[in-house]
Design a protein around this motif. Structure first.
Motif, PDB file in Angstrom:
ATOM      1  N   SER A 194      11.539   5.124   3.927  1.00 41.94           N
ATOM      2  CA  SER A 194      10.949   6.266   3.218  1.00 41.94           C
ATOM      3  C   SER A 194      10.150   5.837   1.996  1.00 41.94           C
ATOM      4  CB  SER A 194      12.049   7.247   2.787  1.00 41.94           C
ATOM      5  OG  SER A 194      12.730   7.763   3.912  1.00 41.94           O
ATOM      6  N   CYS A 195      10.103   4.535   1.742  1.00 44.23           N
ATOM      7  CA  CYS A 195       9.376   4.004   0.582  1.00 44.23           C
ATOM      8  C   CYS A 195       7.985   3.528   1.008  1.00 44.23           C
ATOM      9  CB  CYS A 195      10.146   2.846  -0.050  1.00 44.23           C
ATOM     10  SG  CYS A 195      11.830   3.260  -0.569  1.00 44.23           S
ATOM     11  N   THR A 196       7.101   3.409   0.052  1.00 43.87           N
ATOM     12  CA  THR A 196       5.735   2.951   0.308  1.00 43.87           C
ATOM     13  C   THR A 196       5.535   1.572  -0.302  1.00 43.87           C
ATOM     14  OG1 THR A 196       4.928   5.232   0.223  1.00 43.87           O
ATOM     15  CG2 THR A 196       3.294   3.468   0.000  1.00 43.87           C
ATOM     16  N   LYS A 197       5.094   0.617   0.525  1.00 41.53           N
ATOM     17  CA  LYS A 197       4.849  -0.715  -0.022  1.00 41.53           C
ATOM     18  C   LYS A 197       3.642  -0.672  -0.950  1.00 41.53           C
ATOM     19  CE  LYS A 197       5.304  -4.699   2.230  1.00 41.53           C
ATOM     20  NZ  LYS A 197       5.045  -5.939   3.025  1.00 41.53           N
ATOM     21  N   MET A 198       3.817  -1.249  -2.138  1.00 36.58           N
ATOM     22  CA  MET A 198       2.743  -1.289  -3.125  1.00 36.58           C
ATOM     23  C   MET A 198       1.892  -2.546  -2.951  1.00 36.58           C
ATOM     24  SD  MET A 198       5.209  -0.111  -6.292  1.00 36.58           S
ATOM     25  CE  MET A 198       3.987  -0.354  -7.575  1.00 36.58           C
ATOM     26  N   PHE A 199       2.546  -3.715  -2.927  1.00 37.47           N
ATOM     27  CA  PHE A 199       1.835  -4.982  -2.773  1.00 37.47           C
ATOM     28  C   PHE A 199       2.845  -6.107  -2.608  1.00 37.47           C
ATOM     29  CE2 PHE A 199       2.056  -3.749  -7.260  1.00 37.47           C
ATOM     30  CZ  PHE A 199       2.899  -4.731  -7.751  1.00 37.47           C
ATOM     31  N   ASP A 200       2.340  -7.286  -2.249  1.00 33.72           N
ATOM     32  CA  ASP A 200       3.135  -8.509  -2.165  1.00 33.72           C
ATOM     33  C   ASP A 200       2.636  -9.482  -3.229  1.00 33.72           C
ATOM     34  OD1 ASP A 200       4.425  -7.504   0.146  1.00 33.72           O
ATOM     35  OD2 ASP A 200       2.801  -8.292   1.413  1.00 33.72           O
TER      36      ASP A 200
END
Length: 245
Positions: free
Chosen positions: A172-178
């Protein structure tokens, strides 16, 4: 005739207050913010508050009303867990238990004069925005611990790049960046950040039987002698009264 009330307790309290307020400038001793707190000595200096003048930025510590030892890195305030003077290490944590968010505000320029604990090792980390989760903890092991990060007040979660999104309950979370960094995901999940500093060259001062202190904010050092060094407390005459006999 009514005798004036005794002001002796007031005098004692005033003197103790002056001693306490002046003690942070005495670099001969070893100080701390309270029981169980790390000892403070060179290269660190105890100041009265975050806005006070600091001899060498990055090495000034201050105490909170809760007797916590704090370090300010630019605008980021972190609590000191321990100081290892022999290995030149300092352990930090976020008093708000939101280290992933604070970490995003820190980069190499902001942590000067420190370096990350082990820059030879790097980790590939993923940052997630979990503000849509709307419950206090994710359903994974780290989040089941009693002191784990609160996902409502701090919805930024960090994991290793190769970790399973499903097993960490991040669907349910959104990946922001690596990012690639010498800091581990586990350390941030446990609210722990270890930094190192370069040893200050005090050999000349030690050879003279003296101690070191910061001369300016450029990192220059000067020697000083602690022998027979006494602090004088000046109490204004207007505060001195005779106690009734």
């Amino acid at each position: 005739m009514t005798e004036p009330p005794s002001v002796l307790p007031l005098q004692i309290m005033l003197i103790l207050l002056l001693i306490k307020s002046g003690s942070s400038n005495n670099e001969c001793g070893e100080w701390s913010c309270g029981s169980g707190q790390p000892p403070i000595r060179f290269p660190f200096k105890l100041i009265k508050g975050i806005k006070d003048e600091c001899g060498y930025p990055g090495f000034c510590l201050y105490c909170t009303k809760k007797n916590e030892t704090m370090l300010a890195l630019s605008s980021v305030k972190l609590q000191v867990s321990y100081i290892n003077y022999e290995n030149h290490e300092i352990g930090l944590k976020d008093p708000e238990n939101c280290l992933p968010h604070k970490f995003l505000q820190i980069n190499d320029s902001l942590i000067h004069p420190y370096k990350f604990d082990d820059e030879a090792k790097t980790s590939k980390l993923s940052f997630f925005n979990c503000s849509s989760v709307e419950h206090q903890h994710l359903r994974n092991y780290e989040q089941s611990l009693s002191d784990s990060q609160d996902m409502i007040s701090c919805p930024i979660y960090v994991s290793d790049l190769d970790d399973s999104v499903l097993s960490l309950d991040l669907t349910s979370c959104t990946k922001m960046f690596d990012i690639v960094t010498p800091v581990s995901a586990y350390g941030m999940q446990r609210n722990s950040l270890d930094l190192r500093w370069s040893e200050a060259n005090c050999s000349q001062c030690k050879a003279k039987g003296k101690k070191c202190k910061w001369k300016n904010n450029r990192g220059d050092i000067e020697c000083f002698d602690c022998k027979d060094k006494r602090k004088t407390i000046h109490v204004p005459k207007s505060f001195i009264y005779s106690a009734p006999g």
